[in-house]
Design a protein around this motif. Sequence first.
Motif, short mmCIF file in Angstrom:
data_model
loop_
_atom_site.label_atom_id
_atom_site.label_comp_id
_atom_site.label_asym_id
_atom_site.label_seq_id
_atom_site.Cartn_x
_atom_site.Cartn_y
_atom_site.Cartn_z
N ARG A 239 -5.77 -11.91 3.58
CA ARG A 239 -6.92 -12.98 3.67
C ARG A 239 -8.38 -12.19 4.00
O ARG A 239 -9.04 -12.68 3.48
N ILE A 240 -8.27 -11.07 4.78
CA ILE A 240 -9.64 -10.63 5.23
C ILE A 240 -10.14 -9.78 3.97
O ILE A 240 -11.33 -9.54 4.07
N ALA A 241 -9.07 -8.85 3.49
CA ALA A 241 -9.27 -8.08 2.30
C ALA A 241 -10.27 -8.97 1.12
O ALA A 241 -11.08 -8.30 0.62
N LYS A 242 -9.69 -10.07 0.98
CA LYS A 242 -10.33 -10.68 -0.03
C LYS A 242 -11.97 -11.34 0.46
O LYS A 242 -12.67 -11.29 -0.57
N ILE A 243 -12.09 -11.53 1.67
CA ILE A 243 -13.33 -11.60 1.87
C ILE A 243 -14.24 -10.67 1.70
O ILE A 243 -15.49 -10.92 1.37
N TYR A 244 -13.93 -9.47 2.35
CA TYR A 244 -14.79 -8.20 2.20
C TYR A 244 -14.54 -7.23 1.04
O TYR A 244 -15.27 -6.21 0.69
N ASN A 245 -13.96 -7.76 -0.05
CA ASN A 245 -13.40 -6.86 -1.16
C ASN A 245 -12.98 -5.89 -0.77
O ASN A 245 -13.17 -4.73 -1.56
N TRP A 246 -12.08 -5.92 0.01
CA TRP A 246 -11.45 -4.33 0.16
C TRP A 246 -10.13 -4.39 -0.57
O TRP A 246 -9.59 -5.37 -1.12
N GLN A 247 -9.56 -3.22 -0.70
CA GLN A 247 -8.25 -2.98 -1.50
C GLN A 247 -7.18 -2.32 -0.79
O GLN A 247 -7.63 -1.37 0.44
N ILE A 248 -5.99 -2.43 -0.85
CA ILE A 248 -4.83 -1.92 0.08
C ILE A 248 -3.82 -0.97 -0.69
O ILE A 248 -3.33 -1.47 -1.86
N PHE A 249 -3.59 -0.08 -0.18
CA PHE A 249 -2.95 0.99 -0.85
C PHE A 249 -1.49 0.77 0.10
O PHE A 249 -1.76 0.91 1.34
N ASP A 250 -0.45 0.59 -0.42
CA ASP A 250 1.04 0.69 0.15
C ASP A 250 1.55 1.99 0.20
O ASP A 250 1.76 2.77 -0.69
N MET A 251 1.48 2.87 1.50
CA MET A 251 2.05 4.03 1.73
C MET A 251 3.62 4.33 1.36
O MET A 251 4.01 5.16 1.08
N GLY A 252 4.10 3.20 1.29
CA GLY A 252 5.63 3.39 1.23
C GLY A 252 6.04 3.42 -0.26
O GLY A 252 6.71 4.47 -0.80
N ASN A 253 5.39 2.77 -0.98
CA ASN A 253 5.71 3.04 -2.64
C ASN A 253 4.78 3.67 -3.40
O ASN A 253 4.52 3.80 -4.49
N GLU A 254 3.47 4.01 -2.69
CA GLU A 254 2.45 4.70 -3.16
C GLU A 254 1.82 4.00 -4.35
O GLU A 254 1.32 4.80 -5.44
N GLN A 255 1.27 2.60 -3.92
CA GLN A 255 0.75 2.12 -5.08
C GLN A 255 -0.29 1.00 -4.38
O GLN A 255 -0.01 0.76 -3.32
N MET A 256 -1.36 0.47 -5.27
CA MET A 256 -2.25 -0.31 -4.81
C MET A 256 -1.78 -1.78 -4.87
O MET A 256 -0.70 -1.93 -5.76
N LEU A 257 -1.73 -2.74 -3.84
CA LEU A 257 -1.23 -3.97 -3.89
C LEU A 257 -2.12 -4.87 -4.60
O LEU A 257 -3.31 -4.68 -4.60
N ASP A 258 -1.63 -5.58 -5.31
CA ASP A 258 -1.91 -6.70 -6.08
C ASP A 258 -2.44 -7.98 -5.13
O ASP A 258 -1.32 -8.61 -4.52
N LEU A 259 -3.50 -8.02 -4.76
CA LEU A 259 -3.90 -9.02 -3.67
C LEU A 259 -3.74 -10.48 -4.22
O LEU A 259 -3.57 -11.25 -3.04
N GLU A 260 -3.60 -10.68 -5.19
CA GLU A 260 -3.58 -12.08 -5.66
C GLU A 260 -2.05 -12.27 -6.05
O GLU A 260 -1.56 -13.43 -5.90
N HIS A 261 -1.12 -11.47 -6.05
CA HIS A 261 0.23 -11.50 -6.33
C HIS A 261 0.93 -10.54 -5.31
O HIS A 261 1.57 -9.53 -6.04
#
Length: 128
Positions: free
Chosen positions: A84-106
């Motif tokens: 929710r906050i990442a969308k406000i500030y255009n942040w991007q999230i990396f999942d360290m477990g599967n070593e992938q960027m998260l799709d914030l929309e899905h």
Amino acid sequence: MSWDIVIFSSKQKINAVEEVDEELLVAIDFNIILEKHFTNITASENHREIKGEGYAIDYFVDTEHVSNKVFSLYGEAALFELIRIAKIYNWQIFDMGNEQMLDLEHPEKNGYSNFQSYLQHVLKNTDS
């Protein structure tokens, strides 16, 4: 066991961490932003814990602005709060477990269920 993620503040659309252009990273004060959005933060020296209904988010404060920050999540709702906050500030999230960027929309595509599968795999291998 926590689910660890890294949040990036970048002008670049990051598809893979290996492709990050450091010149496009934007140093910000994550601490001030998080304090603006969460009132339930417990502080102990440089450690912070955000507690909500059914979740917790752990992180450490920085003494200067940074372009990325590691968070330890407990409970699926923790991810959705940060999304929710990442969308406000255009942040991007990396999942360290599967070593992938998260799709914030899905986030269900590579989010919490993948973490649970990874966790079960780790637990199974440590019991052997």
